[in-house]
Design an enzyme around this catalytic site. Structure first.
Site, short mmCIF file in Angstrom:
data_model
loop_
_atom_site.label_atom_id
_atom_site.label_comp_id
_atom_site.label_asym_id
_atom_site.label_seq_id
_atom_site.Cartn_x
_atom_site.Cartn_y
_atom_site.Cartn_z
N ARG A 71 12.12 -2.47 -9.41
CA ARG A 71 10.66 -2.60 -9.36
C ARG A 71 10.09 -2.40 -10.76
O ARG A 71 10.67 -1.70 -11.59
CB ARG A 71 10.04 -1.53 -8.44
CG ARG A 71 10.66 -1.46 -7.03
CD ARG A 71 10.13 -2.53 -6.10
NE ARG A 71 8.69 -2.55 -5.97
CZ ARG A 71 7.99 -1.79 -5.11
NH1 ARG A 71 8.61 -0.95 -4.32
NH2 ARG A 71 6.67 -1.89 -5.05
N LYS A 110 4.28 6.00 4.64
CA LYS A 110 3.48 4.78 4.72
C LYS A 110 3.33 4.29 6.16
O LYS A 110 2.88 3.18 6.39
CB LYS A 110 4.13 3.70 3.84
CG LYS A 110 4.18 4.15 2.38
CD LYS A 110 5.01 3.22 1.54
CE LYS A 110 5.34 3.86 0.20
NZ LYS A 110 6.24 3.04 -0.61
N PRO A 123 0.84 -1.20 0.00
CA PRO A 123 0.00 0.00 0.00
C PRO A 123 0.87 1.25 0.00
O PRO A 123 1.92 1.27 0.64
CB PRO A 123 -0.80 -0.11 1.29
CG PRO A 123 -0.20 -1.19 2.09
CD PRO A 123 0.74 -1.96 1.23
N GLU A 124 0.47 2.27 -0.74
CA GLU A 124 1.25 3.50 -0.81
C GLU A 124 0.58 4.57 0.04
O GLU A 124 -0.46 4.31 0.66
CB GLU A 124 1.41 3.88 -2.29
CG GLU A 124 2.11 2.73 -3.02
CD GLU A 124 2.34 2.90 -4.51
OE1 GLU A 124 2.31 4.04 -5.00
OE2 GLU A 124 2.57 1.87 -5.17
N ASN A 140 5.29 2.48 -5.88
CA ASN A 140 5.51 1.97 -7.22
C ASN A 140 4.44 2.34 -8.25
O ASN A 140 4.74 2.72 -9.36
CB ASN A 140 5.68 0.45 -7.17
CG ASN A 140 6.58 -0.02 -8.28
OD1 ASN A 140 7.50 0.69 -8.66
ND2 ASN A 140 6.29 -1.18 -8.83
N GLN A 183 4.28 -2.44 5.66
CA GLN A 183 5.23 -3.17 4.81
C GLN A 183 4.46 -3.83 3.66
O GLN A 183 3.57 -3.22 3.09
CB GLN A 183 6.03 -4.16 5.62
CG GLN A 183 6.90 -3.44 6.66
CD GLN A 183 7.32 -4.34 7.78
OE1 GLN A 183 6.50 -5.02 8.37
NE2 GLN A 183 8.59 -4.34 8.09
#
Ligand SMILES: [Zn+2]
Length: 272
Positions: A262, A53, A2-3, A169, A70
């Site tokens: 990524r 985050k 999760p961002e 990402n 995380q």
């Protein structure tokens, strides 16, 4: 993972049911925290917020419950006495008068004093929060020009939490597409007008993700696709996860590359 926008929405959901409420019951899984957790029973929740985050729940007595999701962690809010049907490991349960906030699977949990936040190993390295109400695009632009960041590849910069906290990402791919910027470019290669445009898009796309629940595609495209009956998974992103599909803007094929370890998606025609 999760961002920033997803974690902020979790914080909002917890805040709606726990702010101003006293903790009636608490469960914590890391045994080392149990003694501290007992002190939170009867304490009022005063704030639920995020930094990047990390999610922070602040109590009347100056204690702050820190958690970082995380990869797999997730907060959910349920009516008191209910539990979701899940095989995940429950790490924290905070129960107020009507609801519980449950944290599953996360292992990065700490109970801090509000005075210790600035020295916490994760929090102290964070740059400005991309969802902060006081952050302006001009500040982002100044940061892009800062010597610490201006010579680095944008693809790496947009994952670095010390540049801007909360980016991740999918936001990286979506912001760079919206700004028409190649991930291999460096801020110092840009004219000021282009840099300002990147800064504006960084703020716009991040706030859009927060407001819409992760939909970063252009609102006109979203409207048309929703009307035609497409599910969220199809209209959510402009480029992220759309390898080999047509660019909504120019029709060229979206490409997937690996950048800084990524996956990154881009339109070779729209991003230069
Ligand atoms: Zn394109």
């Amino acid at each position: 993972m999760p961002e920033g926008p997803e974690v902020r929405r979790e914080a909002d959901a917890i805040g709606r049911v726990l702010i101003g409420k006293k903790i009636a019951e608490i469960f914590v899984q890391p045994a080392c925290l149990k003694r501290f957790a007992r002190r939170l029973v009867g304490q009022q929740v005063v704030e639920v917020t995020t930094r990047g985050k990390a999610l922070l729940i602040s109590f009347q007595n100056g204690r702050v419950l820190y958690s970082h999701n995380q990869l797999y962690g997730r907060w959910v809010v349920v009516p008191k006495g209910k539990a979701p049907n899940t095989n995940r490991t429950l790490r924290i349960a905070l129960t107020g008068d009507t609801h519980s906030a449950l944290l599953y699977s996360a292992t990065d949990i700490a109970l801090l004093d509000e005075n210790d936040l600035e020295t916490h190993p994760y929090l102290r390295k964070l740059g400005p929060d991309v969802l902060s109400k006081t952050l302006s695009w001009r500040q982002i632009s100044e940061r892009l020009c800062d010597k610490r960041f201006s010579g680095r590849n944008i693809s790496g910069l947009y994952l670095d939490q010390s540049f801007l906290a909360g980016l991740g990402n999918y936001l990286r791919s979506e912001i760079l597409f919206a700004a028409g910027v190649s991930p291999a470019s460096r801020p110092k290669d840009f004219e000021p007008a282009r840099l300002n445009e990147l800064a504006r898009r960084t703020l716009l796309i991040s706030l859009r993700a927060y407001k819409t629940g992760g939909v970063t595609n252009h609102p006109d495209t979203v409207r048309i696709m929703r009307k035609a009956g497409h599910p969220k998974g199809q209209y959510r992103f402009a480029v992220f996860g759309r390898d080999k599909r047509d660019c909504y803007r120019c029709g060229d094929k979206i490409r997937r590359i690996t950048a800084n370890g990524r996956r990154l998606y881009l339109c070779p025609s729209c991003q230069r």
